[in-house]
Scaffold this motif. Structure first.
Motif, PDB file in Angstrom:
ATOM      1  N   ALA A   1       0.825  -1.208   0.000  1.00 22.21           N
ATOM      2  CA  ALA A   1       0.000   0.000   0.000  1.00 22.21           C
ATOM      3  C   ALA A   1       0.861   1.260   0.000  1.00 22.21           C
ATOM      4  O   ALA A   1       0.532   2.257  -0.657  1.00 22.21           O
ATOM      5  N   LEU A   2       1.965   1.244   0.742  1.00 23.26           N
ATOM      6  CA  LEU A   2       2.877   2.387   0.760  1.00 23.26           C
ATOM      7  C   LEU A   2       3.427   2.669  -0.628  1.00 23.26           C
ATOM      8  O   LEU A   2       3.457   3.825  -1.087  1.00 23.26           O
ATOM      9  N   THR A   3       3.872   1.641  -1.304  1.00 21.13           N
ATOM     10  CA  THR A   3       4.458   1.812  -2.636  1.00 21.13           C
ATOM     11  C   THR A   3       3.403   2.272  -3.626  1.00 21.13           C
ATOM     12  O   THR A   3       3.667   3.120  -4.493  1.00 21.13           O
ATOM     13  N   ALA A   4       2.179   1.730  -3.507  1.00 19.22           N
ATOM     14  CA  ALA A   4       1.105   2.114  -4.421  1.00 19.22           C
ATOM     15  C   ALA A   4       0.700   3.573  -4.249  1.00 19.22           C
ATOM     16  O   ALA A   4       0.321   4.234  -5.213  1.00 19.22           O
ATOM     17  N   ALA A   5       0.792   4.075  -3.024  1.00 17.61           N
ATOM     18  CA  ALA A   5       0.366   5.452  -2.745  1.00 17.61           C
ATOM     19  C   ALA A   5       1.489   6.471  -2.905  1.00 17.61           C
ATOM     20  O   ALA A   5       1.260   7.679  -2.763  1.00 17.61           O
TER      21      ALA A   5
ATOM     22  N   ASP B   1       8.091  12.341  -5.964  1.00 17.19           N
ATOM     23  CA  ASP B   1       8.857  12.415  -4.719  1.00 17.19           C
ATOM     24  C   ASP B   1      10.198  11.715  -4.911  1.00 17.19           C
ATOM     25  O   ASP B   1      10.294  10.490  -4.815  1.00 17.19           O
ATOM     26  N   THR B   2      11.234  12.474  -5.167  1.00 18.62           N
ATOM     27  CA  THR B   2      12.548  11.879  -5.414  1.00 18.62           C
ATOM     28  C   THR B   2      13.290  11.543  -4.121  1.00 18.62           C
ATOM     29  O   THR B   2      14.422  11.058  -4.177  1.00 18.62           O
ATOM     30  N   THR B   3      12.643  11.755  -2.961  1.00 18.29           N
ATOM     31  CA  THR B   3      13.226  11.253  -1.712  1.00 18.29           C
ATOM     32  C   THR B   3      12.845   9.805  -1.474  1.00 18.29           C
ATOM     33  O   THR B   3      13.445   9.135  -0.635  1.00 18.29           O
ATOM     34  N   PHE B   4      11.821   9.328  -2.183  1.00 15.60           N
ATOM     35  CA  PHE B   4      11.351   7.940  -2.096  1.00 15.60           C
ATOM     36  C   PHE B   4      11.025   7.542  -0.649  1.00 15.60           C
ATOM     37  O   PHE B   4      11.318   6.436  -0.207  1.00 15.60           O
ATOM     38  N   ALA B   5      10.392   8.467   0.068  1.00 14.62           N
ATOM     39  CA  ALA B   5      10.136   8.238   1.496  1.00 14.62           C
ATOM     40  C   ALA B   5       9.265   7.007   1.730  1.00 14.62           C
ATOM     41  O   ALA B   5       9.585   6.166   2.593  1.00 14.62           O
ATOM     42  N   LYS B   6       8.176   6.895   0.988  1.00 14.65           N
ATOM     43  CA  LYS B   6       7.279   5.758   1.219  1.00 14.65           C
ATOM     44  C   LYS B   6       7.903   4.446   0.743  1.00 14.65           C
ATOM     45  O   LYS B   6       7.734   3.397   1.367  1.00 14.65           O
ATOM     46  N   GLN B   7       8.614   4.517  -0.373  1.00 17.06           N
ATOM     47  CA  GLN B   7       9.268   3.298  -0.861  1.00 17.06           C
ATOM     48  C   GLN B   7      10.307   2.802   0.133  1.00 17.06           C
ATOM     49  O   GLN B   7      10.426   1.588   0.356  1.00 17.06           O
ATOM     50  N   LYS B   8      11.048   3.713   0.726  1.00 16.89           N
ATOM     51  CA  LYS B   8      12.056   3.314   1.717  1.00 16.89           C
ATOM     52  C   LYS B   8      11.397   2.685   2.941  1.00 16.89           C
ATOM     53  O   LYS B   8      11.893   1.699   3.500  1.00 16.89           O
TER      54      LYS B   8
ATOM     55  N   ILE C   1      11.301  -5.585  -4.659  1.00 23.06           N
ATOM     56  CA  ILE C   1      11.725  -5.122  -5.984  1.00 23.06           C
ATOM     57  C   ILE C   1      10.981  -3.839  -6.349  1.00 23.06           C
ATOM     58  O   ILE C   1      11.579  -2.856  -6.814  1.00 23.06           O
ATOM     59  N   HIS C   2       9.655  -3.823  -6.137  1.00 21.78           N
ATOM     60  CA  HIS C   2       8.879  -2.623  -6.467  1.00 21.78           C
ATOM     61  C   HIS C   2       9.281  -1.437  -5.589  1.00 21.78           C
ATOM     62  O   HIS C   2       9.378  -0.301  -6.070  1.00 21.78           O
ATOM     63  N   ALA C   3       9.508  -1.693  -4.316  1.00 25.84           N
ATOM     64  CA  ALA C   3       9.848  -0.598  -3.408  1.00 25.84           C
ATOM     65  C   ALA C   3      11.167   0.066  -3.782  1.00 25.84           C
ATOM     66  O   ALA C   3      11.323   1.282  -3.654  1.00 25.84           O
ATOM     67  N   TYR C   4      12.106  -0.731  -4.263  1.00 28.25           N
ATOM     68  CA  TYR C   4      13.440  -0.214  -4.559  1.00 28.25           C
ATOM     69  C   TYR C   4      13.687  -0.025  -6.064  1.00 28.25           C
ATOM     70  O   TYR C   4      14.832   0.075  -6.501  1.00 28.25           O
ATOM     71  N   ASP C   5      12.626   0.046  -6.836  1.00 36.25           N
ATOM     72  CA  ASP C   5      12.753   0.194  -8.288  1.00 36.25           C
ATOM     73  C   ASP C   5      13.008   1.653  -8.650  1.00 36.25           C
ATOM     74  O   ASP C   5      12.189   2.334  -9.270  1.00 36.25           O
ATOM     75  N   ALA C   6      14.166   2.153  -8.233  1.00 35.57           N
ATOM     76  CA  ALA C   6      14.591   3.523  -8.514  1.00 35.57           C
ATOM     77  C   ALA C   6      16.117   3.544  -8.487  1.00 35.57           C
ATOM     78  O   ALA C   6      16.733   2.758  -7.751  1.00 35.57           O
TER      79      ALA C   6
END
Length: 565
Positions: free
Chosen positions: A196-200, A205-212, A236-241
């Motif tokens: 849900a975090l990654t989807a939202a 946001d280039t800080t990738f706060a939710k993905q991190k 994989i999705h969370a860190y796809d940057a």
């Protein structure tokens, strides 16, 4: 606990009121079996390709359904975690036909219609998910935990006809956070919260706060759950940057082994391999995924091809081009030209049809072919996909500029302006921004062609800055040509090698081991009198690009330079 249970029931009640239902008395439920038949579930034999043992990983999630259906529910959940949504729905539908009062099977249907990281659900999918939750609400009170799970996905479907997708994703994120907080030892609750975090997350946001945050949750779960398909997949999705991709390399190399019977599991690791410039692993991943997708199309009787195959072919094209393997890249282009029917017709299909031929001509700088690029298939619903259609016009524009045809370039620029305006009208800000970057780059090259170097560099720098501020869409392995690499190309044309080198080096931070980026950096360094740096980039180019067939001319230039040194 009592208050929480009341809140969960209240969320479901509010949701039902929003879709036209009502909080009915549990003592007078409708005929559950009849309710199942009205939802419009996907039925039929489950069809998968890949490992013959049907391996999809391991999950542990007991539900309040009959004992003999527990394994089926676990299978549906594993398919859900690998984004095999249609097949997952078949599993949950089969459970409901055997036990119409299995509440969590309705949850599974609602999640199968949601697909958080893909394109937003269509109206029929939203209706289906809403009906499934309404049917679940009509049952006798499920356990508190299952009621909370139902309330969590209901937060997404609430008021779906009037509330936008992103807002509802934020609601799902908040509800998932509450669920994970209430059940701190529930692996599935934590895993879905990370999803849900990654989807939202905001793509700007280039800080990738939710993905991190999502990645940290999943990394903590992994040691005790190394075969959980959702954990390795969502890492994989969370860190796809670019700045995060190295954190997902272990998961990328693990996922296909965890769920080898899923075409998506075979493909998804290539997102990280692409981010890190690991072209051989990217090719292996997508060759297997494309073969699995072709098998799936045959088994299901799809007329033509499955959309997942074209997604893999785009990644294959990109990787072959970075290897300098034009022979195999050309095979992908010719193969795509034979494809006229794809099911379903999705944004992925439109993107692949536009990007695959565009990449081939732009990466090879075949400007005459770029200027004459035609839409394929000709009868495709291109007007439905303005972002994807813009790729074709951007390619033609660059081709027209480099073949000295300013009137044709201006015509393509006007078409980009039209598509940009349409996306703004549709309130699709992300895709509008992507087209605006192309529009700005096109203006820059027209200024260059007209002999206005200062204005050209200013516009091209603006395009590169805008692209750096927004992350690429997951559907693409890369922009068809990165804007900062185009800036380097322009600066080389203007005899400014030191500035060009800086542009190429900045772009290689986001796109490691790109053939044209490494080559451009080598050329710029050599022209700037920085032989040591030129040797480094040319050596890296030859180590990264090892085609099986005839090499690209750029590789011969690198070899000659190194031989002279």
């Amino acid at each position: 606990m009592k208050n929480t249970r009341i809140l969960s029931r209240l969320v479901l009640c509010v949701f039902l009121l929003g879709v036209g239902g009502a909080c009915r008395d549990k003592k007078t439920p409708p005929a559950a079996r009849q309710e199942v038949e009205t939802i419009g579930l996907i039925a039929g034999q489950r069809l998968m390709c890949g490992a013959p043992e049907q391996q999809f990983g391991t999950v542990r999630f007991p539900v309040a359904c009959r004992a003999e259906l527990q394994a089926d529910f676990a299978l549906g959940l594993k398919l859900l975690h690998s984004f095999e949504y249609e097949e997952a729905e078949k599993v949950f539908a089969a459970i409901l036909r055997q036990q119409p009062d299995c509440a969590m099977a309705y949850w599974g249907v609602a999640m199968s219609s949601f697909h958080p990281l893909w394109t937003p659900p269509s109206e029929p999918e939203l209706r289906k998910g809403a009906k499934a939750l309404a049917a679940a609400r009509a049952l006798a009170q499920p356990s508190p935990r299952e009621a909370d799970y139902l309330a969590t996905v209901a937060a997404f479907y609430q008021d779906w006809p009037t509330v936008d997708h992103h807002t509802r994703c934020r609601r799902f994120e908040d509800a998932s956070a509450a669920l994970a907080g209430k059940y701190p030892h529930d692996t599935e609750a934590a895993t879905f919260y990370a999803l849900a975090l990654t989807a939202a997350a905001d793509p700007a946001d280039t800080t990738f706060a939710k993905q991190k945050k999502a990645g940290a949750i999943l990394k903590a779960l992994y040691p005790k759950n190394p075969d959980h398909p959702g954990i390795v997949h969502y890492i994989i999705h969370a860190y796809d940057a670019p700045p995060l991709a190295h954190l997902a390399l272990l998961a990328a190399r693990r996922y296909a082994a965890v769920a080898p019977s899923s075409a998506h599991a075979l493909h998804m690791p290539s997102h990280i391999f692409t981010r890190l410039g690991l072209w051989d692993e990217c090719i292996t991943s997508n060759a297997a995924s494309a073969a699995s997708a072709r098998c799936y199309a045959q088994q299901t009787g799809i007329v033509g091809h499955w959309d997942e195959e074209l997604h893999s072919v785009d990644y294959l094209m990109y990787a072959y081009l970075q290897k300098g393997d034009n022979q195999r890249a050309e095979r992908q282009r010719r193969y795509l030209a034979t494809i006229t029917e794809v099911h379903p017709v999705t944004f992925k299909v439109a993107y692949a049809f536009a990007a695959i031929p565009a990449r081939y001509v732009l990466e090879n700088k075949r400007w005459a072919e770029a200027a004459a690029l035609q839409s394929h298939p000709a009868n495709f619903a291109w007007e439905t996909f303005p972002w994807q259609r813009a790729i074709i016009h951007f390619t033609r524009l660059l081709g027209a500029v480099h073949t000295d045809n300013p009137s044709a370039a201006q015509a393509e620029l006007r078409e980009l302006e039209r598509l940009h305006a349409r996306l703004l009208q549709q309130k699709d800000q992300y895709k509008a921004n992507q087209v605006y970057i192309q529009l700005t780059a096109g203006q820059a090259w027209l200024q260059w062609q007209a002999g206005h170097p200062t204005e050209a560099v200013q516009r091209m720098t603006l395009a590169a800055d805008l692209e750096d501020q927004t992350e690429k869409h997951p559907v693409t392995p890369s922009e068809v040509v990165p804007a900062r690499e185009l800036l380097g190309d322009m600066l080389l044309q203007l005899k400014r090698p030191a500035a060009a080198l800086a542009a190429y080096e900045a772009d290689l931070q986001k796109h490691p081991n790109r053939l044209n980026g490494l080559y451009g950096a080598g050329v710029a360094a050599a022209q700037a009198g920085r032989a040591t740096i030129a040797r480094q980039y040319y050596s890296q180019l030859l180590a990264s690009a090892r085609p099986s067939g005839a090499p690209r001319p750029e590789l011969a230039v690198a070899q000659r330079f190194l031989a002279r040194q």
